[in-house]
Design a protein around this motif. Structure first.
Motif, mmCIF file in Angstrom:
data_model
loop_
_atom_site.group_PDB
_atom_site.id
_atom_site.type_symbol
_atom_site.label_atom_id
_atom_site.label_comp_id
_atom_site.label_asym_id
_atom_site.label_seq_id
_atom_site.Cartn_x
_atom_site.Cartn_y
_atom_site.Cartn_z
ATOM 1 N N TYR A 8 0.828 -1.218 0.000
ATOM 2 C CA TYR A 8 0.000 0.000 0.000
ATOM 3 C C TYR A 8 0.861 1.267 0.000
ATOM 4 N N ILE A 11 -0.316 5.062 -4.878
ATOM 5 C CA ILE A 11 -1.582 5.803 -4.788
ATOM 6 C C ILE A 11 -2.733 4.928 -5.270
ATOM 7 N N CYS A 12 -2.729 4.553 -6.532
ATOM 8 C CA CYS A 12 -3.769 3.658 -7.047
ATOM 9 C C CYS A 12 -3.456 3.308 -8.499
ATOM 10 N N PRO A 59 -14.246 2.950 4.351
ATOM 11 C CA PRO A 59 -13.007 3.663 4.009
ATOM 12 C C PRO A 59 -11.711 2.862 4.176
ATOM 13 N N GLY A 60 -11.608 2.048 5.223
ATOM 14 C CA GLY A 60 -10.321 1.378 5.424
ATOM 15 C C GLY A 60 -10.457 0.080 6.192
ATOM 16 N N GLY A 200 -9.600 -3.105 -0.852
ATOM 17 C CA GLY A 200 -9.171 -2.291 -1.984
ATOM 18 C C GLY A 200 -7.839 -1.597 -1.706
ATOM 19 N N THR A 201 -7.641 -1.202 -0.446
ATOM 20 C CA THR A 201 -6.446 -0.443 -0.084
ATOM 21 C C THR A 201 -5.160 -1.178 -0.460
ATOM 22 N N GLY A 204 -4.603 -1.631 -4.867
ATOM 23 C CA GLY A 204 -4.644 -0.631 -5.929
ATOM 24 C C GLY A 204 -5.688 0.466 -5.874
ATOM 25 N N LEU A 205 -6.481 0.524 -4.805
ATOM 26 C CA LEU A 205 -7.360 1.693 -4.639
ATOM 27 C C LEU A 205 -6.659 2.720 -3.742
ATOM 28 N N MET A 206 -7.161 3.963 -3.795
ATOM 29 C CA MET A 206 -6.620 4.968 -2.871
ATOM 30 C C MET A 206 -6.989 4.622 -1.436
ATOM 31 N N PHE A 207 -8.162 4.023 -1.315
ATOM 32 C CA PHE A 207 -8.674 3.576 -0.006
ATOM 33 C C PHE A 207 -9.940 2.789 -0.304
#
Lengths: 336, 336, 336, 336
Positions: A8, A11-12, A59-60, A200-201, A204-207
């Motif tokens: 992580y 960024i994404c 979110p996380g 996702g975090t 490859g996701l931003m969060f």
């Protein structure tokens, strides 16, 4: 420096950012009531082959764990976890802050088994103890290992026979699904636990994590709990957009697969060079036993974390991600 | 449809997304230990003219409120809030879920005053009550009103004399700072409360609030609490990047100013047309009294929320943002 | 049947009941603001040789542990305990229900040591963990062992050097004080920990524990917390009366001493008969290793509890109290 | 001095102490698993004409309220109470410390009504609020008023139609049952709410409340919760013995009836003398409006509490109990 710190650090995926940019002029209703969130939900349901689940975007990972752990719990009830479980070991008391005791089981490889669970469950004998109500597992685990379908089935069967909910932390579920060591497919997931999430975090996701509620008992009033725990972003549509893009094609799997193959190459090379792994190689986290001298040496060309000691050796964690390159692996192997 | 629903219907300023894109190939350390976060902190400190504060970036408003409310509290201590306060009225029991009682004060306009506070404070007479330890205010308030510097000073002086912490919810602090009705400047802020935040979500970020801890007593171990409450994103550098860009030039103020001027125009026009405001116009939220018939009419060309009744009238909330256009206002006024 | 079940099977010393009866016609102010409570406080202060402590009377051990554990804690803070500690093992999640994580240490004999504490303390390295703030010990411990003055001093010194509070569960403190294995006197107690209690329930009262707060930081607002946790009885004067009587003469010590001497006789006889003790004999709880066959035999003439297994042996707990008679011991020894 | 301070200034009925004394040589199993507890349960079931309830003996009113409020609650759920409700106003944040928000209703006389409840219930519209799950009432209320059977039935019907549990605080239930203003009988109680308690503390016991669980959903794992909240005394048999004696004959009713008749006499005399009552006379708590001058005068010969102001008058609370004498009333009336 070669980066094996974690999965992580980026960024994404550029696809994600591009997709957000495409929708920049949109106005959407708040709190996850928008159409992107709806589409993302449907894409995931399709992938799961199960329309009878509720899906929420969180979110996380800590939030997802707080929600997964506290959902549906009465005050006298507790959750069982491995001692290495993220909720026990890495969440700064987040679960206890919800009033919930974590009852722990010692494991060798971060995995619960039906037998260990059964043995622990027998200790909840009277009113001087909590009432065990939920079981927490992570897949892949904190030490990179994973559950075979048969193992998970045994655990889940035990849970159902004893009125326990099974919650699977899927911060790295993609990394489990792509592993050659795993026989679990998307369509199996809703038959193997009561609640779980797609992280996702760490993929490859931003969060953002996609929480999937399978068990009907746990569906009631989820959004109220999500809000209460600070896990309902006003602009929920941003998370919705990211998951829409992630599950629109094979993006969710693609990057994880790349990370897996590189990790496989890395672990094979390490073994070839005479290094011992601390845990069986299974996924994008490789734990290797390294002498003090070698740690010092490696630190000159790579970034990674040390996770304790095994006798004279340091246990070093090397993590690959979709951002890792073949060259990174080759250069690393060359240098050590 | 003209959108007056809220100030968080957009994704973000295009500048923000561009800035993230510029850094897409970077790898950063996690959990807010990266250089962008550091730069953003310094930019805000500069703006505040105060280097002696701690700054943390939090994913959303509820999280920021949970942290601001629970930070530094012992179990017997409570927080005082207006009944309309977001923590009392709109957070789904988030504060109580931390074990903290909210002691409420009835207000006319969403604002606490020193006198009301004093009167309430006198009721904490014995061990059958909680020990009041913190005061929560929002600026702008939930009904769009705001605090003058003198009012805030009186409240803060009272707090300090009585060992109370003052926590200011700044989800819409930008909208207070740009208002012609306000005389508070950036450089005043750290002299007027113990902890507050600059909201990003309602001012053009995808998500994120910048929490500023002024009082030394409250600085200890903040990051542990942040993690515990699920408010520490693994990719904290994304939030850092957004705030870096937001405070790099006047972006933080620019959009809010635009929203303010449009709201001013809107409120003046409404009054010209004979409508009464439910609360004095002060910021980008305009609350207007509207008959049932007019609500029905307005709903044909605009999106907005109704917030209860005042006798025969509905109280309708019209919110502007940097995404609102002059044409939106003109068309709306024309249509009503 | 000979009763070795526990030390709280009796109602109370007859002296206690008589003393209550003497005062039956009195009317007293509520919630512990009466003169008997005051007198009892002073008697205990005198015994301690320390006037600079706050003393409160609490209905039971769980309440006393809840208060001792939660007092003065901020939400990110945790408490360290042995895994066998009552708060970890026998309170049904009471501490976690206050939002507090218990960080555990494995021990052989229920006792923490400075070294173990130091080793554990080093693991609180970052924001993904709680902030250790308090240490819980019990004296005598749950397995009947006790702390020597030197051991306790080492632990307390370590606590003070590291900003940790030391909380000593004294449910059976009388049984520690009277033991020949102990060198701790009444006058030492307030120099060896920050907060502790004298248990009444397991030493001849109908209920009630006397909580002594030594550290000034912990004195603030105690009564509010006591009320909040359900530990402030309206008729606090009843508890006050009982403790007044208990500390008026040597009643607090007398019964405990009797129990100790009988336990000593019991443990010696058991060893003479070839039984092994599971833990070193130290106080009125004797843990002995017994085969299945012997357990079955013993159950015919005695009441006791089994506390798990040590290989092929059962660990059987035999508890004496002031209600135990010399004849009980003799008959038991004869029969086994 | 004539004592009208409260109904818990005495130690206990002499019958209670004598009964304990009779059993002083007994040894009993702990934690409420003894035969006296069983007998007391059965006596109460008989009185209720309902064998299908679970009964537990709790040390005090705050504990009983904590248990009644938290039992069966999921984390997103809240409890509705009058603003004067003991859990909202007099428990030092005990309910919120369990993570539960209290949603309040303003009342004139401390009583909820079906209409007020319905109006409040409509406000729980979305995920930004808690989910109302339980309703708390007290009978008699904190201001001495009480519920008629028809009123209670309406409230309970509303609760059942809307999936709400009804919890009745019965700290002074005896005083409601004996009132000429009440038409509720013992045999009605289990048909009018889901959980309630018979207060012992305010009716002649040293301590103790008998909690009655009617609704099957709430019966599961109660003892674990009781232990967790510090409400399970090791010597539960003492509470069992007291309740056994209290319900063995009409002791529970006898003392309450005496208190009622004296309060009736007191209130009639006050009205005859031209004093206004603040609330309709209904039970052993008489609230009377008194000028500053009269308060000063009364304080010379009587002990009582002032409970706030009504314009120029003080609201003074005069409480009778079984310890009050006819002479107390006569002397008081003579002196004022």
């Amino acid at each position: 420096m070669i980066n094996f710190r974690n999965d992580y650090s980026d960024i994404c995926y550029s696809e994600i950012l591009d997709y957000i940019k495409e929708h920049l002029d949109e106005l959407n209703p708040g709190y996850g009531t928008d159409s992107h969130t709806k589409i993302a939900e449907n894409l995931i349901k399709e992938k799961l082959g199960d329309n009878d689940v509720d899906i929420y975007f969180i979110p996380g990972g800590t939030s997802a764990n707080i929600l997964g752990a506290s959902l549906g719990m009465r005050p006298e009830e507790s959750i069982i976890s491995a001692r290495t479980g993220h909720i026990e070991d890495q969440e700064a008391g987040a679960i206890e802050a919800c009033g919930i005791k974590i009852e722990t089981i010692k494991t060798k490889d971060g995995k619960l088994t039906k037998d260990k669970l059964q043995e622990k469950y027998k200790t909840f004998t009277n009113e001087h103890h909590t009432v065990a109500r939920k079981v927490y597992i992570s897949n892949t685990t904190e030490v990179g290992t994973l559950y075979k379908k048969g193992e998970l089935r045994e655990i889940y069967d035990f849970c159902r026979e004893n009125g326990l909910y099974l919650f699977m932390d899927g911060a790295r579920l993609a990394h489990a699904l792509v592993s050659k060591k795993s026989d679990i497919k998307f369509k199996d997931l809703t038959k193997l636990c009561d609640i779980f999430y797609f992280g996702g975090t760490k993929n490859g996701l931003m969060f953002g994590e996609a929480l999937v509620i399978v068990n009907d008992d746990l569906k009631r009033n989820f959004r109220n709990l999500q809000k209460q725990k600070g896990a309902m972003l006003a602009k929920g549509f941003v998370t919705g957009l990211m998951f829409e893009r992630l599950f629109m094609d094979d993006l969710y799997i693609k990057g994880a697969k790349k990370a897996y193959l590189l990790a496989e190459k890395l672990s094979t090379s390490l073994k070839d060079k005479g290094f011992d792994l601390a845990y069986e190689f299974s996924s994008n986290q490789v734990f290797v036993k390294v002498s003090d001298k070698d740690v010092e040496k490696w630190e000159k060309f790579a970034i990674f974390e040390s996770c304790g000691k095994d006798n004279d050796y340091n246990i070093v964690r090397l993590v690959t991600s979709y951002k890792t390159s073949k060259e990174d692996i080759e250069k690393f192997i060359e240098n050590i």
